[in-house]
Write a protein that holds these residues in place. Structure first.
Motif, PDB file in Angstrom:
ATOM      1  N   LEU A 249       0.824  -1.205   0.000  1.00  0.00           N
ATOM      2  CA  LEU A 249       0.000   0.000   0.000  1.00  0.00           C
ATOM      3  C   LEU A 249       0.860   1.258   0.000  1.00  0.00           C
ATOM      4  O   LEU A 249       0.474   2.294  -0.567  1.00  0.00           O
ATOM      5  CB  LEU A 249      -0.945  -0.008   1.199  1.00  0.00           C
ATOM      6  CG  LEU A 249      -2.019  -1.098   1.200  1.00  0.00           C
ATOM      7  CD1 LEU A 249      -2.959  -0.921   2.395  1.00  0.00           C
ATOM      8  CD2 LEU A 249      -2.812  -1.094  -0.107  1.00  0.00           C
ATOM      9  N   SER A 250       2.020   1.174   0.617  1.00  0.00           N
ATOM     10  CA  SER A 250       2.939   2.306   0.621  1.00  0.00           C
ATOM     11  C   SER A 250       3.457   2.595  -0.789  1.00  0.00           C
ATOM     12  O   SER A 250       3.532   3.749  -1.220  1.00  0.00           O
ATOM     13  CB  SER A 250       4.106   2.030   1.570  1.00  0.00           C
ATOM     14  OG  SER A 250       5.035   3.098   1.565  1.00  0.00           O
ATOM     15  N   LEU A 251       3.807   1.526  -1.512  1.00  0.00           N
ATOM     16  CA  LEU A 251       4.253   1.701  -2.898  1.00  0.00           C
ATOM     17  C   LEU A 251       3.133   2.273  -3.756  1.00  0.00           C
ATOM     18  O   LEU A 251       3.365   3.120  -4.630  1.00  0.00           O
ATOM     19  CB  LEU A 251       4.719   0.358  -3.463  1.00  0.00           C
ATOM     20  CG  LEU A 251       6.017  -0.196  -2.866  1.00  0.00           C
ATOM     21  CD1 LEU A 251       6.225  -1.649  -3.296  1.00  0.00           C
ATOM     22  CD2 LEU A 251       7.207   0.658  -3.304  1.00  0.00           C
ATOM     23  N   LEU A 252       1.915   1.805  -3.528  1.00  0.00           N
ATOM     24  CA  LEU A 252       0.753   2.319  -4.247  1.00  0.00           C
ATOM     25  C   LEU A 252       0.570   3.810  -3.977  1.00  0.00           C
ATOM     26  O   LEU A 252       0.392   4.619  -4.896  1.00  0.00           O
ATOM     27  CB  LEU A 252      -0.497   1.569  -3.782  1.00  0.00           C
ATOM     28  CG  LEU A 252      -1.252   0.678  -4.760  1.00  0.00           C
ATOM     29  CD1 LEU A 252      -2.378  -0.047  -4.038  1.00  0.00           C
ATOM     30  CD2 LEU A 252      -1.801   1.489  -5.909  1.00  0.00           C
ATOM     31  N   ALA A 253       0.594   4.187  -2.696  1.00  0.00           N
ATOM     32  CA  ALA A 253       0.371   5.577  -2.312  1.00  0.00           C
ATOM     33  C   ALA A 253       1.478   6.488  -2.847  1.00  0.00           C
ATOM     34  O   ALA A 253       1.210   7.606  -3.316  1.00  0.00           O
ATOM     35  CB  ALA A 253       0.280   5.691  -0.793  1.00  0.00           C
ATOM     36  N   TYR A 254       2.722   6.010  -2.786  1.00  0.00           N
ATOM     37  CA  TYR A 254       3.835   6.816  -3.283  1.00  0.00           C
ATOM     38  C   TYR A 254       3.660   7.108  -4.773  1.00  0.00           C
ATOM     39  O   TYR A 254       4.056   8.165  -5.260  1.00  0.00           O
ATOM     40  CB  TYR A 254       5.153   6.099  -3.039  1.00  0.00           C
ATOM     41  CG  TYR A 254       6.356   6.913  -3.431  1.00  0.00           C
ATOM     42  CD1 TYR A 254       6.841   7.906  -2.591  1.00  0.00           C
ATOM     43  CD2 TYR A 254       7.006   6.686  -4.648  1.00  0.00           C
ATOM     44  CE1 TYR A 254       7.941   8.679  -2.952  1.00  0.00           C
ATOM     45  CE2 TYR A 254       8.112   7.450  -5.018  1.00  0.00           C
ATOM     46  CZ  TYR A 254       8.568   8.446  -4.170  1.00  0.00           C
ATOM     47  OH  TYR A 254       9.657   9.207  -4.538  1.00  0.00           O
ATOM     48  N   ASP A 255       3.052   6.158  -5.484  1.00  0.00           N
ATOM     49  CA  ASP A 255       2.801   6.338  -6.909  1.00  0.00           C
ATOM     50  C   ASP A 255       1.545   7.174  -7.152  1.00  0.00           C
ATOM     51  O   ASP A 255       1.191   7.439  -8.292  1.00  0.00           O
ATOM     52  CB  ASP A 255       2.648   4.963  -7.581  1.00  0.00           C
ATOM     53  CG  ASP A 255       3.174   4.969  -9.007  1.00  0.00           C
ATOM     54  OD1 ASP A 255       3.979   5.859  -9.344  1.00  0.00           O
ATOM     55  OD2 ASP A 255       2.758   4.100  -9.792  1.00  0.00           O
ATOM     56  N   GLY A 256       0.844   7.546  -6.085  1.00  0.00           N
ATOM     57  CA  GLY A 256      -0.325   8.410  -6.215  1.00  0.00           C
ATOM     58  C   GLY A 256      -1.642   7.679  -6.360  1.00  0.00           C
ATOM     59  O   GLY A 256      -2.611   8.245  -6.862  1.00  0.00           O
ATOM     60  N   TYR A 257      -1.695   6.431  -5.894  1.00  0.00           N
ATOM     61  CA  TYR A 257      -2.903   5.633  -6.108  1.00  0.00           C
ATOM     62  C   TYR A 257      -3.373   4.955  -4.820  1.00  0.00           C
ATOM     63  O   TYR A 257      -2.620   4.767  -3.875  1.00  0.00           O
ATOM     64  CB  TYR A 257      -2.663   4.552  -7.162  1.00  0.00           C
ATOM     65  CG  TYR A 257      -2.498   5.114  -8.548  1.00  0.00           C
ATOM     66  CD1 TYR A 257      -3.604   5.377  -9.347  1.00  0.00           C
ATOM     67  CD2 TYR A 257      -1.227   5.409  -9.043  1.00  0.00           C
ATOM     68  CE1 TYR A 257      -3.454   5.922 -10.617  1.00  0.00           C
ATOM     69  CE2 TYR A 257      -1.070   5.946 -10.312  1.00  0.00           C
ATOM     70  CZ  TYR A 257      -2.189   6.202 -11.089  1.00  0.00           C
ATOM     71  OH  TYR A 257      -2.047   6.757 -12.332  1.00  0.00           O
ATOM     72  N   ALA A 258      -4.662   4.584  -4.838  1.00  0.00           N
ATOM     73  CA  ALA A 258      -5.254   3.736  -3.816  1.00  0.00           C
ATOM     74  C   ALA A 258      -6.007   2.633  -4.536  1.00  0.00           C
ATOM     75  O   ALA A 258      -6.455   2.808  -5.672  1.00  0.00           O
ATOM     76  CB  ALA A 258      -6.210   4.533  -2.921  1.00  0.00           C
ATOM     77  N   HIS A 259      -6.132   1.488  -3.884  1.00  0.00           N
ATOM     78  CA  HIS A 259      -6.847   0.365  -4.497  1.00  0.00           C
ATOM     79  C   HIS A 259      -8.282   0.747  -4.822  1.00  0.00           C
ATOM     80  O   HIS A 259      -8.799   0.477  -5.910  1.00  0.00           O
ATOM     81  CB  HIS A 259      -6.817  -0.844  -3.556  1.00  0.00           C
ATOM     82  CG  HIS A 259      -7.466  -2.074  -4.102  1.00  0.00           C
ATOM     83  ND1 HIS A 259      -8.845  -2.238  -4.141  1.00  0.00           N
ATOM     84  CD2 HIS A 259      -6.937  -3.213  -4.626  1.00  0.00           C
ATOM     85  CE1 HIS A 259      -9.124  -3.419  -4.661  1.00  0.00           C
ATOM     86  NE2 HIS A 259      -7.983  -4.031  -4.963  1.00  0.00           N
ATOM     87  N   GLY A 260      -8.964   1.379  -3.885  1.00  0.00           N
ATOM     88  CA  GLY A 260     -10.319   1.866  -4.124  1.00  0.00           C
ATOM     89  C   GLY A 260     -11.419   0.951  -3.643  1.00  0.00           C
ATOM     90  O   GLY A 260     -12.558   1.389  -3.465  1.00  0.00           O
ATOM     91  N   ASP A 261     -11.123  -0.324  -3.446  1.00  0.00           N
ATOM     92  CA  ASP A 261     -12.161  -1.261  -2.999  1.00  0.00           C
ATOM     93  C   ASP A 261     -11.522  -2.404  -2.213  1.00  0.00           C
ATOM     94  O   ASP A 261     -11.915  -3.553  -2.325  1.00  0.00           O
ATOM     95  CB  ASP A 261     -12.926  -1.801  -4.206  1.00  0.00           C
ATOM     96  CG  ASP A 261     -14.215  -2.524  -3.809  1.00  0.00           C
ATOM     97  OD1 ASP A 261     -14.788  -2.183  -2.760  1.00  0.00           O
ATOM     98  OD2 ASP A 261     -14.627  -3.445  -4.536  1.00  0.00           O
ATOM     99  N   LEU A 262     -10.532  -2.087  -1.410  1.00  0.00           N
ATOM    100  CA  LEU A 262      -9.757  -3.119  -0.728  1.00  0.00           C
ATOM    101  C   LEU A 262     -10.518  -3.699   0.454  1.00  0.00           C
ATOM    102  O   LEU A 262     -11.172  -2.979   1.208  1.00  0.00           O
ATOM    103  CB  LEU A 262      -8.430  -2.539  -0.252  1.00  0.00           C
ATOM    104  CG  LEU A 262      -7.376  -3.545   0.210  1.00  0.00           C
ATOM    105  CD1 LEU A 262      -6.944  -4.444  -0.939  1.00  0.00           C
ATOM    106  CD2 LEU A 262      -6.158  -2.813   0.787  1.00  0.00           C
TER     107      LEU A 262
END
Length: 331
Positions: A249-262
């Motif tokens: 999730l940290s890598l996702l957030a650093y890239d500017g994204y969230a899963h959205g339905d986790l």
């Protein structure tokens, strides 16, 4: 290979394409009465040379595929039907079968959902040991999809043609079709991006139309890995799984994204390895005005499962704050 899956409980068996149709044809003629299959010449003028149907033909010897079809399985590999941008990121894992002589064979449904179904598929090169199992995720056509929450996820997304964006915003018939058509491409692009960033997601092999072929998370016998929600308390190393989740999730957030339905239902655990799945609704937390709320909801939804198994609640809130900083949503 088919025999290996005959008694598996991890999915429902499906017939090879066209198999039952050929079967019906054979069954129809095996016990047919001769008079049903020919017309007596005295009843039809011009049929003086009519003969009884030759029931000696062996329908079991009928070719099992079209003359130019694969020698076994359901279809030829679709690898050459995808453009370079429709194939997974390089370097590709060694298990990816790219030979054009390969054949794809379906074994059953792994998972059904509101928007898509996931099938178990083997891609193999006949006469060799080159074979691999993959998950084939197929999005349903616009008449059978149920994208009941797409309005929030699509905020911040733009189509390159303004007329398409307007139609999507107004939810016209054309706009709904355009929305439906975006999901497979959106998930494939997200998987490619996340895999390249080091997020724990299945490797995306290729996309053709609305079918995504990706890494099958499970064993060689075709048994899919359990979802996080299915793990028993004694099977779960809560601290280790939480650390794995936090890294992804940290890598996702650093890239500017969230899963959205986790949630605990779209995370798989295979031999202690945590893998995040179902990412078509990935949210750009910067462009989407509700990006922060999506990010927070992701962590708290899945965090509830961990807290129920002993994780201190403050660690969930600490991850929320950390991810918001990673995504540069808090200063």
């Amino acid at each position: 290979m088919r025999e290996r899956f005959a008694d598996s409980d991890s999915f429902s068996r499906i017939r090879p394409k066209g198999a039952s149709r050929r079967g019906r044809k054979a069954d129809r003629f095996d016990d047919a009465e001769p008079e049903y299959l020919y017309f007596p010449s005295e009843d039809f003028e011009g049929f003086e040379d009519s003969q009884e149907f030759d029931d000696s033909a062996d329908f079991e010897d009928e070719p099992r595929s079209a003359p130019d079809g694969p020698p076994m399985g359901d279809r030829w590999s679709t690898w050459d039907q995808s453009t370079p941008t429709e194939k997974g990121p390089e370097p590709r894992p060694d298990w990816v079968v790219t030979e054009l002589a390969a054949v794809d064979t379906e074994f059953g449904i792994v998972k059904t959902g509101k928007e898509a179904d996931v099938f178990l598929l083997e891609r193999a090169v006949p006469g060799t040991e080159r074979r691999t199992l993959m998950a084939a995720k197929r999005y349903r056509d616009s008449q059978h999809r149920m994208f009941h929450r797409d309005s929030g996820y699509l905020e911040g997304r733009q189509h390159k043609e303004s007329r398409v964006s307007r139609a999507m915003a107004k939810r016209t018939a054309f706009g709904k079709e355009a929305i439906a058509g975006q999901w497979a491409a959106a998930e494939f692009a997200a998987l490619c991006r996340l895999w390249s960033a080091g997020v724990a997601v299945p490797y995306p092999v290729q996309i053709t139309g609305t079918e995504i072929l990706m890494e099958f998370i499970g064993d060689e016998a075709g048994t899919a890995a359990p979802r996080l929600a299915q793990l028993r308390a004694e099977e779960a190393d809560v601290d280790d799984l939480w650390e794995q989740l936090g890294r992804s999730l940290s890598l996702l957030a650093y890239d500017g994204y969230a899963h959205g339905d986790l949630s605990a239902y779209n995370i798989l655990v295979h031999h202690g390895r945590l893998v995040i799945i179902d990412v078509p609704q990935i949210v750009d937390v910067v462009a989407n005005p509700r990006g922060l709320s999506f990010l927070e909801r992701d962590v708290r939804n899945v965090g509830a499962w961990f807290v129920s198994r002993g994780l201190p609640p403050e660690r969930v809130e600490a991850l929320v704050e950390s991810l918001a900083e990673e995504a540069r949503l808090r200063r």
